[in-house]
Design an enzyme around this catalytic site. Structure first.
Site, mmCIF file in Angstrom:
data_model
loop_
_atom_site.group_PDB
_atom_site.id
_atom_site.type_symbol
_atom_site.label_atom_id
_atom_site.label_comp_id
_atom_site.label_asym_id
_atom_site.label_seq_id
_atom_site.Cartn_x
_atom_site.Cartn_y
_atom_site.Cartn_z
ATOM 1 C CG HIS A 38 -1.817 1.133 1.384
ATOM 2 N ND1 HIS A 38 -3.178 1.054 1.159
ATOM 3 C CD2 HIS A 38 -1.580 2.431 1.733
ATOM 4 C CE1 HIS A 38 -3.729 2.227 1.373
ATOM 5 N NE2 HIS A 38 -2.777 3.092 1.723
ATOM 6 C CD GLU A 39 1.784 3.755 3.522
ATOM 7 O OE1 GLU A 39 2.218 4.820 3.042
ATOM 8 O OE2 GLU A 39 0.639 3.646 4.001
ATOM 9 C CG HIS A 42 0.310 5.957 -0.859
ATOM 10 N ND1 HIS A 42 -0.814 6.380 -1.524
ATOM 11 C CD2 HIS A 42 -0.127 5.413 0.310
ATOM 12 C CE1 HIS A 42 -1.880 6.115 -0.796
ATOM 13 N NE2 HIS A 42 -1.494 5.512 0.321
#
Length: 231
Positions: A38-39, A42
């Site tokens: 998820h990170e 980003h």
């Protein structure tokens, strides 16, 4: 999640040890593999849009030690949603800061939905090609909880409350003045969100979003199998 298990134990209800174990294993996998993804999503999208901050700080990695937040991890175990250590993003590098920030923010929930899609495909493979027995049922439970956790994370992160991803997406639709006011009172919005969550007022809207995402994930995952007449 585990909070519901604890509540069941306190109220004297019986619990399914196999189901609880499947939940815990699914959550551990999400913490170790999916929160970093998820990170990374980003940071990778931000880098593609011109912001090298995450890359320079070595946050473009799947190493869970770089992303795991202790409090967010506890919340994930207890309630099925949580957060990781945010990847640093500097919108000053973007050509269109509000728009690009919204794209970067959306990359996180999208990564969760794609991860859920992979889990749903594997669940269908298990159902179609592997003889059903106790072990198969247990592994299938893990996949189902894994999909559910990812869908819940996507829905939770899309809430338009700072510092969640949804607030960055909403920010692209607000004027500079409105955005300034929005972030000035972000602590009040956060407190309000927790009050609504613990009062159960958010349960309905969140469940509706999760149900929509879950149906979409399993529908898309089942398409190739339906195409070949396996479902």
């Amino acid at each position: 999640m585990i909070f519901n298990v604890i509540r069941s134990i306190i109220s004297g209800q019986s619990i399914d040890i196999s189901a609880v174990t499947a939940q815990v294993l699914a959550i551990i996998f999400v913490i170790v593999c999916i929160l970093p993804l998820h990170e990374l999503a980003h940071g990778w999208v931000a880098n593609k849009l011109g912001d090298p901050t995450a890359k320079l700080e070595r946050r473009l990695t799947l190493n869970p030690l770089a992303s795991v937040d202790p409090v967010g991890t506890v919340w994930l175990f207890l309630f099925g949603f949580g957060w990781a250590k945010p990847v640093p993003v500097d919108p000053r590098y973007f050509k269109k800061p509000k728009r690009d920030m919204a794209i970067v923010a959306a990359a996180g929930p999208v990564s969760n939905l794609l991860a859920a899609l992979v889990g749903a495909v594997l669940a269908y493979v298990l159902i179609i090609f592997v003889p059903y027995n106790g072990v198969t049922a247990f592994v299938l439970n893990i996949f189902q909880y894994y999909v559910m956790v990812n869908v819940t994370l996507a829905a939770f992160n899309l809430l338009p409350v700072p510092p969640l991803d949804g607030s960055r997406i909403l920010g692209a639709c607000l004027s500079d003045r409105a955005l300034s006011v929005y972030y000035r009172y972000q602590n009040i919005f956060v407190m309000g969100m927790f009050v609504l969550m613990f009062s159960g007022a958010l349960s309905g809207p969140l469940f509706a979003i999760e149900n929509l995402f879950s149906r979409a994930v399993f529908t898309v995952a089942g398409l190739p199998f339906r195409l070949f007449g396996l479902l």
